[in-house]
Scaffold this active site. Sequence first.
Site, mmCIF file in Angstrom:
data_model
loop_
_atom_site.group_PDB
_atom_site.id
_atom_site.type_symbol
_atom_site.label_atom_id
_atom_site.label_comp_id
_atom_site.label_asym_id
_atom_site.label_seq_id
_atom_site.Cartn_x
_atom_site.Cartn_y
_atom_site.Cartn_z
ATOM 1 N N ASP A 57 0.850 -1.197 0.000
ATOM 2 C CA ASP A 57 0.000 0.000 0.000
ATOM 3 C C ASP A 57 0.886 1.247 0.000
ATOM 4 O OD1 ASP A 57 0.775 0.485 2.632
ATOM 5 O OD2 ASP A 57 -1.224 0.230 3.496
ATOM 6 N N CYS B 179 2.725 -3.498 4.060
ATOM 7 C CA CYS B 179 1.911 -2.313 4.363
ATOM 8 C C CYS B 179 2.555 -1.638 5.572
ATOM 9 C CB CYS B 179 0.435 -2.669 4.565
ATOM 10 S SG CYS B 179 0.041 -3.712 5.986
ATOM 11 N N THR C 56 2.059 -2.096 8.858
ATOM 12 C CA THR C 56 2.412 -3.105 9.866
ATOM 13 C C THR C 56 2.668 -4.489 9.276
ATOM 14 O OG1 THR C 56 0.084 -3.660 10.122
ATOM 15 C CG2 THR C 56 0.978 -1.987 11.630
ATOM 16 N N HIS D 104 8.657 -25.099 8.345
ATOM 17 C CA HIS D 104 7.627 -25.907 9.013
ATOM 18 C C HIS D 104 6.220 -25.690 8.462
ATOM 19 C CE1 HIS D 104 10.199 -26.380 12.936
ATOM 20 N NE2 HIS D 104 10.810 -26.814 11.850
ATOM 21 N N ASN D 105 5.887 -24.453 8.120
ATOM 22 C CA ASN D 105 4.513 -24.131 7.718
ATOM 23 C C ASN D 105 4.337 -24.022 6.203
ATOM 24 O OD1 ASN D 105 5.234 -21.935 10.244
ATOM 25 N ND2 ASN D 105 3.773 -23.584 10.651
ATOM 26 N N HIS E 176 5.819 -32.275 9.286
ATOM 27 C CA HIS E 176 5.062 -31.031 9.093
ATOM 28 C C HIS E 176 3.973 -31.178 8.035
ATOM 29 C CE1 HIS E 176 7.988 -29.184 11.639
ATOM 30 N NE2 HIS E 176 8.960 -29.565 10.834
HETATM 31 C C1 RB5 Z 1 -2.313 2.498 6.474
HETATM 32 O O1 RB5 Z 1 -2.330 3.682 7.177
HETATM 33 C C2 RB5 Z 1 -2.169 1.315 7.434
HETATM 34 O O2 RB5 Z 1 -3.330 1.132 8.165
HETATM 35 C C3 RB5 Z 1 -1.806 0.060 6.664
HETATM 36 O O3 RB5 Z 1 -0.643 0.291 5.947
HETATM 37 C C4 RB5 Z 1 -1.534 -1.193 7.474
HETATM 38 O O4 RB5 Z 1 -0.667 -0.943 8.525
HETATM 39 C C5 RB5 Z 1 -2.699 -1.989 7.852
HETATM 40 O O5 RB5 Z 1 -2.601 -3.075 8.438
#
Ligand code: RB5
Length: 146
Positions: free
Chosen positions: A8, A65, A67, A98-99, A133
């Site tokens: 993103d 993204c 996080t 493993h996964n 596994h």
């Molecule tokens: C965008 O601001 C943020 O919410 C997105 O990049 C992400 O962290 C969502 O999980």
Amino acid sequence: MKIVIGNDHSAVEMKNEIREYVKAKGYEVIDVGTNSGESCDYPLYGEKVGRAVASQEADYGIAICGTGIGIGIAAGKVKGVRVCTCSEPYSARLSRMHNNTNVLTFGARVVGIEMAKMIVDEWLDNVYEGGRHERRVLQLMEIEER
Ligand code: RB5
């Protein structure tokens, strides 16, 4: 071997660096965007990465993204996709061994570029062990049928 990569708006710069890093490791890369810093919705790009892997257009996927969580949830909704969201290399390595994960996600606001490269290395350079596994990975796939 082909890697699909998507992100993103929060991860354009990191995606560009990781795309070039993965290419330099000898992989072909499909970049599904976004390539704009304008605010967009991560589910779209997570789904694009997941679908490219599930359809075997790509062997593996990397999605980034803020996080790594939202885009990972989105990719994991696609049948056949097993996601690991990692902020350190140990989990990335074990998720492959493993996964048998086929999509890696991480957060551009969580890890720095050098940590991201280490995570990518551990994930791409290790192989699925199978054996004990295999039963468990098959059980994961069976959940999709229920
Ligand atoms: C965008 O601001 C943020 O919410 C997105 O990049 C992400 O962290 C969502 O999980």
